[in-house]
Design a protein around this motif. Structure first.
Motif, PDB file in Angstrom:
ATOM      1  N   LEU A 266      62.487  90.689  17.872  1.00  0.00           N
ATOM      2  CA  LEU A 266      62.601  91.526  19.056  1.00  0.00           C
ATOM      3  C   LEU A 266      62.388  92.963  18.623  1.00  0.00           C
ATOM      4  O   LEU A 266      62.827  93.367  17.548  1.00  0.00           O
ATOM      5  N   LYS A 267      61.729  93.752  19.471  1.00  0.00           N
ATOM      6  CA  LYS A 267      61.440  95.152  19.166  1.00  0.00           C
ATOM      7  C   LYS A 267      61.959  96.006  20.316  1.00  0.00           C
ATOM      8  O   LYS A 267      61.800  95.642  21.479  1.00  0.00           O
ATOM      9  N   THR A 268      62.586  97.130  19.968  1.00  0.00           N
ATOM     10  CA  THR A 268      63.035  98.038  21.010  1.00  0.00           C
ATOM     11  C   THR A 268      61.819  98.579  21.749  1.00  0.00           C
ATOM     12  O   THR A 268      60.785  98.855  21.138  1.00  0.00           O
ATOM     13  N   THR A 269      61.931  98.716  23.070  1.00  0.00           N
ATOM     14  CA  THR A 269      60.798  99.219  23.846  1.00  0.00           C
ATOM     15  C   THR A 269      60.579 100.699  23.620  1.00  0.00           C
ATOM     16  O   THR A 269      59.484 101.198  23.839  1.00  0.00           O
ATOM     17  N   ASP A 270      61.610 101.396  23.148  1.00  0.00           N
ATOM     18  CA  ASP A 270      61.525 102.848  22.996  1.00  0.00           C
ATOM     19  C   ASP A 270      61.511 103.305  21.539  1.00  0.00           C
ATOM     20  O   ASP A 270      61.859 104.429  21.231  1.00  0.00           O
ATOM     21  N   GLY A 271      61.125 102.429  20.624  1.00  0.00           N
ATOM     22  CA  GLY A 271      61.115 102.837  19.222  1.00  0.00           C
ATOM     23  C   GLY A 271      60.533 101.776  18.323  1.00  0.00           C
ATOM     24  O   GLY A 271      59.874 100.838  18.778  1.00  0.00           O
ATOM     25  N   ASN A 272      60.798 101.925  17.031  1.00  0.00           N
ATOM     26  CA  ASN A 272      60.269 101.015  16.022  1.00  0.00           C
ATOM     27  C   ASN A 272      61.382 100.234  15.338  1.00  0.00           C
ATOM     28  O   ASN A 272      61.331  99.986  14.145  1.00  0.00           O
ATOM     29  N   LYS A 273      62.397  99.870  16.099  1.00  0.00           N
ATOM     30  CA  LYS A 273      63.474  99.060  15.540  1.00  0.00           C
ATOM     31  C   LYS A 273      63.221  97.604  15.896  1.00  0.00           C
ATOM     32  O   LYS A 273      62.954  97.267  17.040  1.00  0.00           O
ATOM     33  N   PHE A 274      63.321  96.758  14.873  1.00  0.00           N
ATOM     34  CA  PHE A 274      63.081  95.330  15.023  1.00  0.00           C
ATOM     35  C   PHE A 274      64.379  94.577  14.761  1.00  0.00           C
ATOM     36  O   PHE A 274      65.102  94.885  13.820  1.00  0.00           O
TER      37      PHE A 274
ATOM     38  N   SER B 176      52.416  95.370   8.363  1.00  0.00           N
ATOM     39  CA  SER B 176      52.304  95.042   6.951  1.00  0.00           C
ATOM     40  C   SER B 176      53.651  95.199   6.245  1.00  0.00           C
ATOM     41  O   SER B 176      54.069  94.333   5.469  1.00  0.00           O
ATOM     42  N   GLU B 177      54.338  96.292   6.521  1.00  0.00           N
ATOM     43  CA  GLU B 177      55.640  96.523   5.911  1.00  0.00           C
ATOM     44  C   GLU B 177      56.647  95.478   6.366  1.00  0.00           C
ATOM     45  O   GLU B 177      57.439  94.975   5.579  1.00  0.00           O
ATOM     46  N   PHE B 178      56.589  95.113   7.639  1.00  0.00           N
ATOM     47  CA  PHE B 178      57.521  94.114   8.155  1.00  0.00           C
ATOM     48  C   PHE B 178      57.240  92.756   7.543  1.00  0.00           C
ATOM     49  O   PHE B 178      58.165  92.011   7.213  1.00  0.00           O
ATOM     50  N   ARG B 179      55.988  92.413   7.355  1.00  0.00           N
ATOM     51  CA  ARG B 179      55.644  91.131   6.716  1.00  0.00           C
ATOM     52  C   ARG B 179      56.183  91.086   5.283  1.00  0.00           C
ATOM     53  O   ARG B 179      56.689  90.064   4.839  1.00  0.00           O
ATOM     54  N   ARG B 180      56.081  92.203   4.555  1.00  0.00           N
ATOM     55  CA  ARG B 180      56.643  92.254   3.198  1.00  0.00           C
ATOM     56  C   ARG B 180      58.145  92.014   3.240  1.00  0.00           C
ATOM     57  O   ARG B 180      58.700  91.305   2.408  1.00  0.00           O
TER      58      ARG B 180
ATOM     59  N   ALA C 151      69.398  95.887  13.210  1.00  0.00           N
ATOM     60  CA  ALA C 151      67.966  96.168  13.377  1.00  0.00           C
ATOM     61  C   ALA C 151      67.394  96.792  12.111  1.00  0.00           C
ATOM     62  O   ALA C 151      68.087  97.454  11.345  1.00  0.00           O
ATOM     63  N   VAL C 152      66.118  96.548  11.920  1.00  0.00           N
ATOM     64  CA  VAL C 152      65.365  97.121  10.816  1.00  0.00           C
ATOM     65  C   VAL C 152      64.394  98.115  11.434  1.00  0.00           C
ATOM     66  O   VAL C 152      63.688  97.783  12.387  1.00  0.00           O
ATOM     67  N   GLU C 153      64.376  99.344  10.895  1.00  0.00           N
ATOM     68  CA  GLU C 153      63.504 100.370  11.476  1.00  0.00           C
ATOM     69  C   GLU C 153      62.357 100.679  10.528  1.00  0.00           C
ATOM     70  O   GLU C 153      62.550 100.828   9.330  1.00  0.00           O
ATOM     71  N   PHE C 154      61.161 100.773  11.109  1.00  0.00           N
ATOM     72  CA  PHE C 154      59.978 101.140  10.354  1.00  0.00           C
ATOM     73  C   PHE C 154      59.400 102.393  10.978  1.00  0.00           C
ATOM     74  O   PHE C 154      59.238 102.467  12.192  1.00  0.00           O
ATOM     75  N   GLU C 155      59.080 103.371  10.153  1.00  0.00           N
ATOM     76  CA  GLU C 155      58.614 104.653  10.667  1.00  0.00           C
ATOM     77  C   GLU C 155      57.185 104.971  10.248  1.00  0.00           C
ATOM     78  O   GLU C 155      56.813 106.122  10.137  1.00  0.00           O
TER      79      GLU C 155
ATOM     80  N   MET D  57      72.867  99.890  25.604  1.00  0.00           N
ATOM     81  CA  MET D  57      71.949  98.768  25.694  1.00  0.00           C
ATOM     82  C   MET D  57      70.533  99.236  25.406  1.00  0.00           C
ATOM     83  O   MET D  57      70.126 100.280  25.869  1.00  0.00           O
ATOM     84  N   HIS D  58      69.831  98.427  24.673  1.00  0.00           N
ATOM     85  CA  HIS D  58      68.425  98.693  24.379  1.00  0.00           C
ATOM     86  C   HIS D  58      67.592  97.585  25.003  1.00  0.00           C
ATOM     87  O   HIS D  58      67.872  96.401  24.780  1.00  0.00           O
ATOM     88  N   GLU D  59      66.567  97.964  25.750  1.00  0.00           N
ATOM     89  CA  GLU D  59      65.649  96.950  26.236  1.00  0.00           C
ATOM     90  C   GLU D  59      64.750  96.533  25.079  1.00  0.00           C
ATOM     91  O   GLU D  59      64.318  97.364  24.276  1.00  0.00           O
ATOM     92  N   MET D  60      64.483  95.243  25.011  1.00  0.00           N
ATOM     93  CA  MET D  60      63.722  94.672  23.915  1.00  0.00           C
ATOM     94  C   MET D  60      62.509  93.931  24.451  1.00  0.00           C
ATOM     95  O   MET D  60      62.501  93.501  25.609  1.00  0.00           O
ATOM     96  N   VAL D  61      61.506  93.786  23.602  1.00  0.00           N
ATOM     97  CA  VAL D  61      60.366  92.930  23.892  1.00  0.00           C
ATOM     98  C   VAL D  61      60.226  91.948  22.738  1.00  0.00           C
ATOM     99  O   VAL D  61      60.657  92.219  21.623  1.00  0.00           O
ATOM    100  N   ILE D  62      59.631  90.827  23.035  1.00  0.00           N
ATOM    101  CA  ILE D  62      59.378  89.855  21.969  1.00  0.00           C
ATOM    102  C   ILE D  62      58.145  90.319  21.221  1.00  0.00           C
ATOM    103  O   ILE D  62      57.055  90.406  21.781  1.00  0.00           O
ATOM    104  N   TYR D  63      58.334  90.640  19.952  1.00  0.00           N
ATOM    105  CA  TYR D  63      57.222  91.106  19.129  1.00  0.00           C
ATOM    106  C   TYR D  63      56.458  89.917  18.558  1.00  0.00           C
ATOM    107  O   TYR D  63      55.274  89.981  18.329  1.00  0.00           O
TER     108      TYR D  63
END
Length: 164
Positions: free
Chosen positions: A22-30, A142-146, A129-133, A1-7
Motif C-alpha cells: 500500500l502507498k500513501t496517496t500524498d507521499g512516498n510511504k509504502f 528499484s530501491e523498494f525491490r532491493r 511504513a517504509v519511505e523512499f525519497e 488517517m492516511h488514504e492509501m492505494v494498492i501499489y
C-alpha cells in the motif's frame, strides 16, 4: 488517517511470501503487509480484471452485501500488534455504519470489489511504513525491490518492535 492505494502485490525472495504494497496517496510511504497466497490471488485477480466461472469468497461477500442493500464504504488498517496487522471494514446499511474486524488482506480484496477507499491509521504509518525519497518512480521501485529482496516478515516485525 492516511488514504492509501494498492501499489502492487509482490513476493519476498527469502520466504516466497506474498506482500501487498500500500502507498500513501500524498507521499512516498509504502506499507508492506505480508498476506496469504489465496488472498494475494484474490487481490491480483481483481487488479488484473480476471474473472472466474463461479464466485470466489470475496465476490460472494460483495454480492451478499449488495443483496442486503449494504455497501463497503471504506477499509482501514488499524494497528500492528504482535507482528500482525489488523483492519476494519466499514459497511453502511440503512444509513448506519457497521465496523467489522478483518484481516487486512480480506479487507483490501473487498475494497477492490466495492471500489471503496483504503486507509491506514497514522500510528500504523509511523511504525511500519517504509519511505523512499528518490526523485523518479523508477529509482523508487528499484530501491523498494532491493528492500523486498532482503527482508523477511520476522525481520520486519523485529524492526517495528525496536522502534517502539
Amino acid at each position: 488517517m492516511h488514504e492509501m492505494v494498492i501499489y502492487g502485490v509482490s513476493f519476498d525472495l527469502v520466504g516466497k511470501q506474498p506482500i501487498v504494497l500500500l502507498k500513501t496517496t500524498d507521499g512516498n510511504k509504502f506499507l508492506p503487509i505480508w498476506i496469504g497466497h489465496p488472498e494475494a490471488a484474490a487481490i491480483l485477480m481483481k487488479l488484473q480484471g480476471a474473472t472466474t466461472p463461479r464466485p470466489m469468497t470475496h465476490d460472494l461477500v460483495t454480492e451478499m452485501l449488495s443483496q442486503l442493500d449494504a455497501q463497503v464504504v471504506r477499509i482501514t488498517v488499524t494497528e500492528l500488534r504482535d507482528s500482525t496487522f489488523y483492519a476494519q471494514i466499514t459497511v453502511q446499511q440503512n444509513g448506519a455504519e457497521i465496523e467489522i474486524d478483518s484481516r487486512p488482506s480480506d479487507a483490501i480484496a473487498l475494497a477492490l470489489r466495492a471500489d471503496a477507499p483504503i486507509f491506514a491509521d497514522e500510528r500504523v504509518i509511523e511504525e511500519s511504513a517504509v519511505e523512499f525519497e528518490n526523485e523518479t518512480e523508477e529509482e523508487m521501485v528499484s530501491e523498494f525491490r532491493r528492500f523486498l529482496d532482503n527482508v523477511t516478515p520476522d525481520e520486519f516485525a523485529t524492526e517495528d518492535e525496536e522502534d517502539a
